[in-house]
Scaffold this motif. Structure first.
Motif, PDB file in Angstrom:
ATOM      1  N   GLN A   1      57.327  68.137 105.633  1.00 43.39           N
ATOM      2  CA  GLN A   1      56.692  69.014 106.611  1.00 43.39           C
ATOM      3  C   GLN A   1      55.681  69.878 105.864  1.00 43.39           C
ATOM      4  O   GLN A   1      56.043  70.583 104.929  1.00 43.39           O
ATOM      5  N   LEU A   2      54.436  69.808 106.262  1.00 45.52           N
ATOM      6  CA  LEU A   2      53.373  70.561 105.599  1.00 45.52           C
ATOM      7  C   LEU A   2      53.059  71.826 106.380  1.00 45.52           C
ATOM      8  O   LEU A   2      53.151  71.851 107.605  1.00 45.52           O
ATOM      9  N   ALA A   3      52.673  72.846 105.677  1.00 47.98           N
ATOM     10  CA  ALA A   3      52.252  74.093 106.317  1.00 47.98           C
ATOM     11  C   ALA A   3      50.914  73.879 107.018  1.00 47.98           C
ATOM     12  O   ALA A   3      50.212  72.890 106.766  1.00 47.98           O
ATOM     13  N   ASP A   4      50.553  74.809 107.867  1.00 45.99           N
ATOM     14  CA  ASP A   4      49.263  74.728 108.546  1.00 45.99           C
ATOM     15  C   ASP A   4      48.135  74.694 107.530  1.00 45.99           C
ATOM     16  O   ASP A   4      48.194  75.362 106.499  1.00 45.99           O
ATOM     17  N   HIS A   5      47.129  73.900 107.809  1.00 47.23           N
ATOM     18  CA  HIS A   5      45.898  73.777 107.013  1.00 47.23           C
ATOM     19  C   HIS A   5      46.111  73.081 105.667  1.00 47.23           C
ATOM     20  O   HIS A   5      45.234  73.143 104.812  1.00 47.23           O
ATOM     21  N   VAL A   6      47.262  72.420 105.443  1.00 47.56           N
ATOM     22  CA  VAL A   6      47.472  71.659 104.214  1.00 47.56           C
ATOM     23  C   VAL A   6      47.164  70.206 104.518  1.00 47.56           C
ATOM     24  O   VAL A   6      47.637  69.647 105.508  1.00 47.56           O
ATOM     25  N   LYS A   7      46.325  69.591 103.671  1.00 48.26           N
ATOM     26  CA  LYS A   7      45.973  68.193 103.880  1.00 48.26           C
ATOM     27  C   LYS A   7      46.037  67.430 102.565  1.00 48.26           C
ATOM     28  O   LYS A   7      45.942  68.008 101.484  1.00 48.26           O
ATOM     29  N   VAL A   8      46.212  66.116 102.686  1.00 48.02           N
ATOM     30  CA  VAL A   8      46.245  65.232 101.527  1.00 48.02           C
ATOM     31  C   VAL A   8      44.808  64.988 101.095  1.00 48.02           C
ATOM     32  O   VAL A   8      43.964  64.622 101.906  1.00 48.02           O
ATOM     33  N   ILE A   9      44.541  65.200  99.799  1.00 45.67           N
ATOM     34  CA  ILE A   9      43.181  64.968  99.306  1.00 45.67           C
ATOM     35  C   ILE A   9      43.095  63.768  98.370  1.00 45.67           C
ATOM     36  O   ILE A   9      42.005  63.370  97.984  1.00 45.67           O
ATOM     37  N   GLY A  10      44.256  63.191  98.015  1.00 46.98           N
ATOM     38  CA  GLY A  10      44.223  62.004  97.166  1.00 46.98           C
ATOM     39  C   GLY A  10      45.615  61.582  96.724  1.00 46.98           C
ATOM     40  O   GLY A  10      46.574  62.341  96.843  1.00 46.98           O
ATOM     41  N   ALA A  11      45.693  60.346  96.237  1.00 46.16           N
ATOM     42  CA  ALA A  11      46.954  59.811  95.721  1.00 46.16           C
ATOM     43  C   ALA A  11      46.646  58.811  94.617  1.00 46.16           C
ATOM     44  O   ALA A  11      45.617  58.137  94.656  1.00 46.16           O
ATOM     45  N   ALA A  12      47.542  58.744  93.633  1.00 49.35           N
ATOM     46  CA  ALA A  12      47.351  57.815  92.518  1.00 49.35           C
ATOM     47  C   ALA A  12      48.709  57.394  91.966  1.00 49.35           C
ATOM     48  O   ALA A  12      49.673  58.156  92.028  1.00 49.35           O
TER      49      ALA A  12
ATOM     50  N   GLU B   1      50.787  56.119  88.558  1.00 41.61           N
ATOM     51  CA  GLU B   1      50.709  56.157  87.103  1.00 41.61           C
ATOM     52  C   GLU B   1      52.109  55.994  86.533  1.00 41.61           C
ATOM     53  O   GLU B   1      52.989  56.825  86.780  1.00 41.61           O
ATOM     54  N   ASN B   2      52.329  54.895  85.808  1.00 43.01           N
ATOM     55  CA  ASN B   2      53.603  54.630  85.140  1.00 43.01           C
ATOM     56  C   ASN B   2      54.819  54.728  86.073  1.00 43.01           C
ATOM     57  O   ASN B   2      55.835  55.321  85.739  1.00 43.01           O
ATOM     58  N   GLY B   3      54.699  54.154  87.263  1.00 45.33           N
ATOM     59  CA  GLY B   3      55.816  54.168  88.209  1.00 45.33           C
ATOM     60  C   GLY B   3      55.978  55.466  88.969  1.00 45.33           C
ATOM     61  O   GLY B   3      56.959  55.644  89.691  1.00 45.33           O
ATOM     62  N   LEU B   4      55.027  56.377  88.819  1.00 47.96           N
ATOM     63  CA  LEU B   4      55.060  57.642  89.546  1.00 47.96           C
ATOM     64  C   LEU B   4      53.894  57.692  90.527  1.00 47.96           C
ATOM     65  O   LEU B   4      52.752  57.391  90.167  1.00 47.96           O
ATOM     66  N   LEU B   5      54.195  58.063  91.766  1.00 49.88           N
ATOM     67  CA  LEU B   5      53.175  58.239  92.778  1.00 49.88           C
ATOM     68  C   LEU B   5      52.853  59.724  92.862  1.00 49.88           C
ATOM     69  O   LEU B   5      53.736  60.537  93.124  1.00 49.88           O
ATOM     70  N   HIS B   6      51.604  60.084  92.598  1.00 48.24           N
ATOM     71  CA  HIS B   6      51.151  61.472  92.672  1.00 48.24           C
ATOM     72  C   HIS B   6      50.338  61.649  93.947  1.00 48.24           C
ATOM     73  O   HIS B   6      49.355  60.932  94.162  1.00 48.24           O
ATOM     74  N   ILE B   7      50.730  62.617  94.769  1.00 47.64           N
ATOM     75  CA  ILE B   7      50.014  62.920  96.001  1.00 47.64           C
ATOM     76  C   ILE B   7      49.473  64.336  95.882  1.00 47.64           C
ATOM     77  O   ILE B   7      50.244  65.280  95.697  1.00 47.64           O
ATOM     78  N   GLU B   8      48.153  64.453  95.957  1.00 50.70           N
ATOM     79  CA  GLU B   8      47.489  65.748  95.803  1.00 50.70           C
ATOM     80  C   GLU B   8      47.272  66.386  97.179  1.00 50.70           C
ATOM     81  O   GLU B   8      46.780  65.720  98.094  1.00 50.70           O
ATOM     82  N   LEU B   9      47.633  67.652  97.290  1.00 46.12           N
ATOM     83  CA  LEU B   9      47.507  68.391  98.545  1.00 46.12           C
ATOM     84  C   LEU B   9      46.679  69.643  98.340  1.00 46.12           C
ATOM     85  O   LEU B   9      46.694  70.230  97.254  1.00 46.12           O
TER      86      LEU B   9
END
Length: 156
Positions: A102-113, A115-123
């Motif tokens: 659950q994301l707070a108001d005005h939080v959006k995903v700006i990218g994902a990558a 790396e070495n079996g880890l998924l990084h999601i940038e918000l």
């Protein structure tokens, strides 16, 4: 499992019912901790979710955002070779998953990558200008003098 009663908060906190409902839902919906993840705050408006998704490729993962809900889904295609395997011990979880945030108001995903079996999601939180705090000047005596002069002119 412990249950919490939010009833006293409903009586004294007006307009927070959505927050309390979400807290109750999160307490009751535990998906076993799979896959494990971290949430870090990089600065005031930037966050990162890191999920351990070993064994999944990019095309087996899906990230979607609908309003304030972020959903990360992993679906593995089972091959004939996978079905024929006989494990003596299987400690690596190779199962499909769906993880919701659950994301707070005005939080959006700006990218994902990946790396070495880890998924990084940038918000990122982008608060619109009209909702940012603004400083209000205190005019004091001058404002009262202006009101008196306007009242004085209208009486003449």
């Amino acid at each position: 499992m412990r249950t919490l009663d939010f009833t006293p908060l409903y009586r004294s906190a007006i307009g927070f019912d959505r927050l309390f409902n979400q807290m109750e839902q999160n307490l009751n919906n535990s998906n076993g901790g799979y896959p494990p993840y971290n949430i870090e705050q990089q600065d005031e408006n930037h966050y990162r979710i890191t999920m351990a998704v070993a064994g999944f490729s990019d095309d087996q993962l899906e990230i979607s955002q609908h309003q304030n809900r972020l959903i990360v889904t992993g679906k593995r295609a089972i091959s004939e070779q996978d079905e024929k395997r006989q494990y003596l011990y299987q400690g690596i979880a190779e199962r499909d998953f769906e993880r919701k945030f659950q994301l707070a108001d005005h939080v959006k995903v700006i990218g994902a990558a990946m790396e070495n079996g880890l998924l990084h999601i940038e918000l990122e939180r982008e608060v619109p200008e009209e909702e940012k705090p603004r400083r209000i000047a205190i005019n004091g005596q001058r404002l009262l003098e202006q009101e008196d002069s306007v009242v004085g002119h209208s009486a003449e």
